[in-house]
Write an enzyme that holds these catalytic residues in place. Structure first.
Site, PDB file in Angstrom:
ATOM      1  N   LYS A  57      46.154  33.179  45.784  1.00  0.00           N
ATOM      2  CA  LYS A  57      45.809  34.590  45.567  1.00  0.00           C
ATOM      3  C   LYS A  57      47.030  35.507  45.485  1.00  0.00           C
ATOM      4  O   LYS A  57      47.028  36.508  44.776  1.00  0.00           O
ATOM      5  CB  LYS A  57      44.887  35.083  46.690  1.00  0.00           C
ATOM      6  CG  LYS A  57      43.486  34.471  46.673  1.00  0.00           C
ATOM      7  CD  LYS A  57      42.653  34.979  45.511  1.00  0.00           C
ATOM      8  CE  LYS A  57      41.209  34.504  45.589  1.00  0.00           C
ATOM      9  NZ  LYS A  57      40.479  34.790  44.335  1.00  0.00           N
ATOM     10  N   GLU A 104      38.786  44.268  47.004  1.00  0.00           N
ATOM     11  CA  GLU A 104      37.588  43.667  47.586  1.00  0.00           C
ATOM     12  C   GLU A 104      37.982  42.302  48.127  1.00  0.00           C
ATOM     13  O   GLU A 104      38.981  41.725  47.693  1.00  0.00           O
ATOM     14  CB  GLU A 104      36.488  43.510  46.526  1.00  0.00           C
ATOM     15  CG  GLU A 104      36.573  42.237  45.663  1.00  0.00           C
ATOM     16  CD  GLU A 104      37.822  42.136  44.803  1.00  0.00           C
ATOM     17  OE1 GLU A 104      38.411  43.180  44.503  1.00  0.00           O
ATOM     18  OE2 GLU A 104      38.211  41.002  44.430  1.00  0.00           O
ATOM     19  N   SER A 158      43.991  24.826  45.710  1.00  0.00           N
ATOM     20  CA  SER A 158      44.215  26.277  45.650  1.00  0.00           C
ATOM     21  C   SER A 158      44.501  26.924  46.995  1.00  0.00           C
ATOM     22  O   SER A 158      45.125  27.977  47.053  1.00  0.00           O
ATOM     23  CB  SER A 158      43.009  26.948  45.011  1.00  0.00           C
ATOM     24  OG  SER A 158      41.823  26.609  45.708  1.00  0.00           O
TER      25      SER A 158
END
Lengths: 402, 258
Positions: free
Chosen positions: A100, A122, A388
């Protein structure tokens, strides 16, 4: 700058077009109140991203702050088990524990160049919220993160991390009180604060240019995979790239430089929840239809009347009723193959990786690992799984299965 | 002639448009509210088509949407309720809502049903202009429906001119940058924006929405535009209503004459 320069790569079948569409999907379905902000981004994002000083700052932070390049690790025992050659792209080793942060660094550098000094975001599981709060602390910008009231309860460690990093975590109390509603609240916040605030969306969703912008910031993943594979195997292209898809940012990054390499099979793992026919699932391509949510046309889980359906997954990061428009196009065109992985399968794959390789994956990433058993890859083939994120945040869930 | 167009041919000041959510407070309140609005002297009725994710709306309208959905409201139910509407209600009726339920219903089907029951126009805040012009406008035109676009204080002059070109009926002038139900009153900044838009000599009249709630704000808004739209405050009135007809008539009287 001409429009052809603006949309480099437009000749390819899978790049966004000038209007923000991937095939039938994408666009900017936004109320007029958001138009000035979104248009400002549309007109400036490519120019800013291509500036030399932006690239210098971005690459420097990716290297020295995030810890890139992340390793491409040959998983020996996992490869033996599946009788093929499996490489793990170790995004779990990024600062903050997941891919991220690649996007939040890119977007905060962009926000600064647009003169914005407040950030709204968010978050579902809290990974994107932590990655946003992290870069806001790094750059000294004010940070507000909307998070579903239910997610705040079930992801307490990430809420604490965001607070320690100086972010204000605001509960989304509308609707189902999860990621979808946190996104609604973040959009409403942006409508109410149009001048000084930038909205850092965490996935390849939202109105154009967000899906393309986030995919570009995440494309470092496949850029590194190509050069690392070349170094290790003498070939840039693997036979398979596997990634999990909620909104789809890590998959977009892992697929990006292989989209037009048609010999590379792209595999997306969606969250099947309790099974696609259980009524408790988040497998969008199996259960959804074309529709509009959060500013773009894509595939959407919805009722016959067009009301958005609440998804269900053990993994908060995949618990989203849509997918990014790029992924909808990859699905619609057959370029990527989609699997629905159940909660139970993902937990099994998480334990398997932990036991064979000593790596505890995020439950999201464990969905991608679960596809290995369906793949039947040949002994001379190469498979890349995008790992990830790391599983520290999921320990409480894993413990229930120990 | 389209009833909205007809209205603005004879009335260009103090036009009062009331928004309410279909199926709220209870499922079958839609027609009684419409009839009460006409009786009370409202000029336009704007019926909200409830949606699970109304991002441009504040808490009051969000909650009314959720309650209406829980009550069982859908486009199918709404069109059933509006059958025969034109035997009782003559004022212009607009449907307002988000694009996704309309897409699932089917654009052509939706427009055909609107024409059948006597709906005059649409407000679809998340429908982009380009898509409207290319894919939707021919269908809207075929069924005699007008599409009403929003402008905000941040909308550029060029964009306002383009919206004026493709709009029909009126332009919905959002008073300030916010979701619905957030603002109250009219500031100097808003006045400057209203004056700026008035000086543009647009072909469409404007109605001011967001922050209009009573006689004072309605009268003030009417000085700067053809009239105004009340949404969140009317939802609050309906929420508290003991008798729909009496309370609607009383509220509208209080807005019009103070």
């Amino acid at each position: 700058m001409t429009s052809t320069e603006q949309h480099k790569g437009q000749e390819t079948a899978f790049a966004v077009n000038a209007k923000g569409y991937y095939g039938k999907f994408g666009g900017a379905y936004i109320p007029e109140m958001l138009h000035p902000n979104v248009e400002e981004l549309q007109q400036n994002y490519l120019q800013i991203i291509h500036q030399a000083d932006f690239q210098e700052e971005f690459q420097n932070l990716l290297k020295n702050y995030v810890g890139r390049p992340t390793p491409l690790y040959y998983a020996t025992r996992l490869s033996e088990k599946y009788k093929t050659n499996i490489y793990l792209k170790r995004e779990d080793l990024c600062h903050t524990g997941a891919h991220k942060v690649n996007n939040t660094i890119g977007q905060i550098l962009l926000a600064k160049r647009l003169g914005k000094h407040k950030i709204v975001a968010e978050t579902g599981a809290g990974q994107h919220g932590v990655a946003t709060a992290t870069v806001c602390a790094l750059m000294g910008l004010e940070c507000i993160v909307y998070m579903g009231e239910i997610d705040i309860q079930r992801q307490a460690p990430n809420v604490a991390r965001m607070k320690m990093l100086g972010a204000e975590v605001r509960p989304a109390t509308s609707g189902s009180k999860t990621l979808k509603d946190a996104t609604n609240e973040a959009l409403r916040h942006w409508i109410n604060n149009p001048v000084d605030t930038h909205y850092i969306i965490g996935s390849v969703v939202g109105p154009h240019p967000y899906p393309d912008m986030v995919a570009r910031f995440q494309s470092i993943i496949s850029e590194e995979i190509r050069s690392q594979l070349l170094e290790k195997t003498g070939k840039e292209n693997p036979d398979y790239v596997i990634a999990c898809v909620g909104g789809g940012s890590n998959a977009a990054g892992a697929f990006y430089h292989f989209l037009d390499e048609l010999d590379v099979k792209l595999i997306a793992a969606e969250a099947g929840g309790h099974g696609i026919h259980s009524g408790m699932s988040a497998a969008t391509t199996f259960l959804g239809k074309p529709g509009v949510l959060h500013g773009s046309k894509s595939i959407l889980m919805q009722t016959e009347d067009g009301q958005v359906v609440e998804p269900q997954s053990i993994s908060a990061g995949l618990d989203y009723p849509g997918i990014g428009p790029l992924h909808a196009h990859l699905w619609d065109s057959g370029r990527a193959k989609f699997y629905a992985i159940t909660d139970e399968e993902s937990i099994e794959a998480g334990f398997e990786l932990t036991k064979l390789e000593g790596i505890i994956p995020a439950i999201e990433s464990a969905h991608a690992l679960s596809v290995l058993k369906y793949l039947n890859a040949e002994a001379n083939e190469t498979v890349v799984v995008n790992l990830s994120g790391r599983g520290d945040k999921d320990l409480a869930t894993y413990m229930k299965y120990l | 002639m389209n009833r909205i167009t007809e209205l603005f041919q004879t009335k260009l000041h103090s036009v009062l448009n009331l928004y309410f959510t279909a199926g709220y407070p209870t499922l079958n309140d839609t027609m009684p509210i419409l009839e009460a609005l006409q009786e009370a002297g409202a000029d336009i009725a704007e019926i909200g088509m409830p949606y699970s994710d109304p991002v441009a709306d504040g808490e009051t309208i969000q909650q009314s949407n959720q309650i209406a959905l829980d009550n069982g409201m859908s486009l199918k139910v709404l069109f059933e309720q509006l059958k025969g509407m034109r035997e009782k209600v003559q004022i212009p009726v607009i449907l307002m809502g988000y694009i996704n339920p309309v897409l699932q219903f089917g654009i052509e089907n939706f427009c055909q049903k609107c024409q059948e029951v006597g709906v005059d126009g649409m407000i679809l805040p998340d429908l982009p202009m380009d898509e409207y012009e290319e894919e939707y406008k021919p269908v809207f035109d075929k069924y005699g429906l007008l599409n009403i676009f929003l402008i905000t204080p941040q909308t550029t002059e060029a964009r306002i001119r383009r919206i004026d070109e493709i709009s029909g009926g009126f332009i919905y002038m959002v008073s300030s940058a916010s979701v619905t139900g957030k603002t109250s009153g009219i500031s100097d900044e808003m006045e400057a924006y209203f004056n700026r838009v008035n000086a543009m000599n647009l072909k469409n009249p404007r109605l001011i929405g967001f922050g209009i709630k009573d006689h004072e704000t309605f009268t003030k808004a009417s000085e700067y535009a053809a009239g105004a739209i009340i949404g969140s405050q009317f939802i609050r009135v309906l929420q508290a209503a003991s008798d729909i007809k009496t309370d609607v008539v009383e509220y509208i009287k209080s807005v019009k004459v103070g």
